[in-house]
Design a protein around this motif. Structure first.
Motif, PDB file in Angstrom:
ATOM      1  N   SER A 134      37.180  44.681  40.045  1.00 40.88           N
ATOM      2  CA  SER A 134      38.358  44.150  40.872  1.00 40.88           C
ATOM      3  C   SER A 134      39.511  43.482  39.762  1.00 40.88           C
ATOM      4  CB  SER A 134      38.727  43.327  41.795  1.00 40.88           C
ATOM      5  OG  SER A 134      37.248  44.479  42.683  1.00 40.88           O
ATOM      6  N   ILE A 135      38.959  42.759  38.900  1.00 36.82           N
ATOM      7  CA  ILE A 135      40.059  42.393  37.915  1.00 36.82           C
ATOM      8  C   ILE A 135      40.546  43.130  36.803  1.00 36.82           C
ATOM      9  CG2 ILE A 135      40.572  40.749  35.831  1.00 36.82           C
ATOM     10  CD1 ILE A 135      37.986  39.244  37.036  1.00 36.82           C
ATOM     11  N   GLY A 138      43.324  44.777  38.694  1.00 35.48           N
ATOM     12  CA  GLY A 138      44.783  44.093  39.488  1.00 35.48           C
ATOM     13  C   GLY A 138      45.532  43.775  37.602  1.00 35.48           C
ATOM     14  N   MET A 139      44.382  44.743  36.565  1.00 36.86           N
ATOM     15  CA  MET A 139      45.105  44.100  35.490  1.00 36.86           C
ATOM     16  C   MET A 139      46.313  45.588  34.938  1.00 36.86           C
ATOM     17  SD  MET A 139      42.534  41.817  33.114  1.00 36.86           S
ATOM     18  CE  MET A 139      43.739  41.533  31.481  1.00 36.86           C
ATOM     19  N   GLY A 273      42.235  45.907  31.389  1.00 36.60           N
ATOM     20  CA  GLY A 273      42.227  46.349  32.216  1.00 36.60           C
ATOM     21  C   GLY A 273      41.234  46.896  32.430  1.00 36.60           C
TER      22      GLY A 273
END
Length: 290
Positions: A134-135, A138-139, A273
């Motif tokens: 998820s991180i 987002g990145m 990411g």
């Protein structure tokens, strides 16, 4: 199990995953002049015709023995139709590498959906993998600011959930029915659904240049005939964990092709990411069974 057979299956799976990654580049190029539904319909119907002509006797024989192959193929085709439609429309609004990264987060979504279906809370490793992914998402999507998450990225996220559903359906259907026949018939269902939708929402037309026809044939013969039909064959000889790790090559291939051939740029934050997404996918794929 024969080590040579396992090695051959691993090579086949890697080839199929790489072909899937390359398909993003061909699709994005063809979408300049063709509607997404038109491209999807022509690609999958051509693939079905090729496969059905070659394997006509086997498919008919299996359907006569097990008529539920048709309903199983219809369900799987509907899931993939949703996935591919969102993917192709999304490609019109975002880069091929971003689309590939987001869609292939499905490999992490799968264990979450399975946990809901069997009513068993996911393991700590799965939870951590989802957090990492998820991180990463987002990145890679928000590296240019909040405004960079638009319609294309949103549709790719829907494609990821549809892809995850298709993976689960594929697992359930092929346990009870002939996997190879389902692999062929569901391709036909996707093509029919897409072409019908194209006549409603688009103005369908065939490719106009030799280059476009070459790309369409590559999508049809390599990315569809092989990628959608031979994956169950390859997975018979290797573990699900190994296959899951190999799927990490999909977004990586798309990113490399987009960078080399389509001059698509990715910021350092986006690159980090992408690495996090692959780490999350690999961590989930390597979780122990049970």
């Amino acid at each position: 199990m024969d080590k040579n057979a396992v090695r051959a299956a691993q090579v086949l799976m890697i080839s199929l995953v790489v072909a899937r990654g390359v398909s993003f580049m061909f699709s994005k190029t063809l979408l300049v002049d063709m509607g997404p539904l038109t491209l999807l319909g022509i690609r999958f119907l051509l693939a079905f015709l090729v496969l059905f002509v070659v394997f006509f006797k086997r498919v008919i024989t299996e359907i006569q023995k097990d008529k539920e192959i048709l309903s199983a193929s219809l369900a799987l085709g509907a899931a993939y139709f949703t996935c591919m439609t969102c993917e192709l429309i999304g490609l019109q609004y975002t880069s091929s590498s971003t689309c590939a990264f987001l869609e292939n987060s499905a490999i992490v979504i799968v264990p979450i959906l399975e946990a809901v279906l069997i009513r068993k809370f996911p393991s700590l490793k799965v939870i951590l993998s989802c957090a990492i992914t998820s991180i990463g998402i987002g990145m890679i999507t928000l590296s240019g600011g909040i405004q960079s998450f638009g319609l294309g990225e949103f549709l790719c996220c829907i494609a990821a959930f549809a892809f995850a559903s298709a993976i689960i359906l594929n697992d359930r259907c092929t346990r009870r029915h002939d996997a190879f026949s389902i692999g062929i018939v569901h391709v036909g269902f996707i093509g029919i659904a897409a072409l019908l939708a194209a006549f409603i929402f688009e103005a369908p037309h065939l490719p106009q240049t030799g280059t476009q026809w070459m790309m369409l044939l590559m999508l049809t013969l390599i990315c569809t005939c092989l990628g959608f039909t031979l994956q169950p064959v390859a997975q018979k000889k290797i573990s699900a964990q190994t296959a899951g790790v190999m799927f990490g090559l999909n977004p990586l291939t798309a990113a490399i092709c987009g960078w080399i051939f389509m001059k698509e740029a990715m910021t350092p934050i986006g690159i980090i990411g992408g690495i996090l997404i692959i780490i999350g996918i690999i961590a989930t794929s390597l979780r122990p069974d049970g």
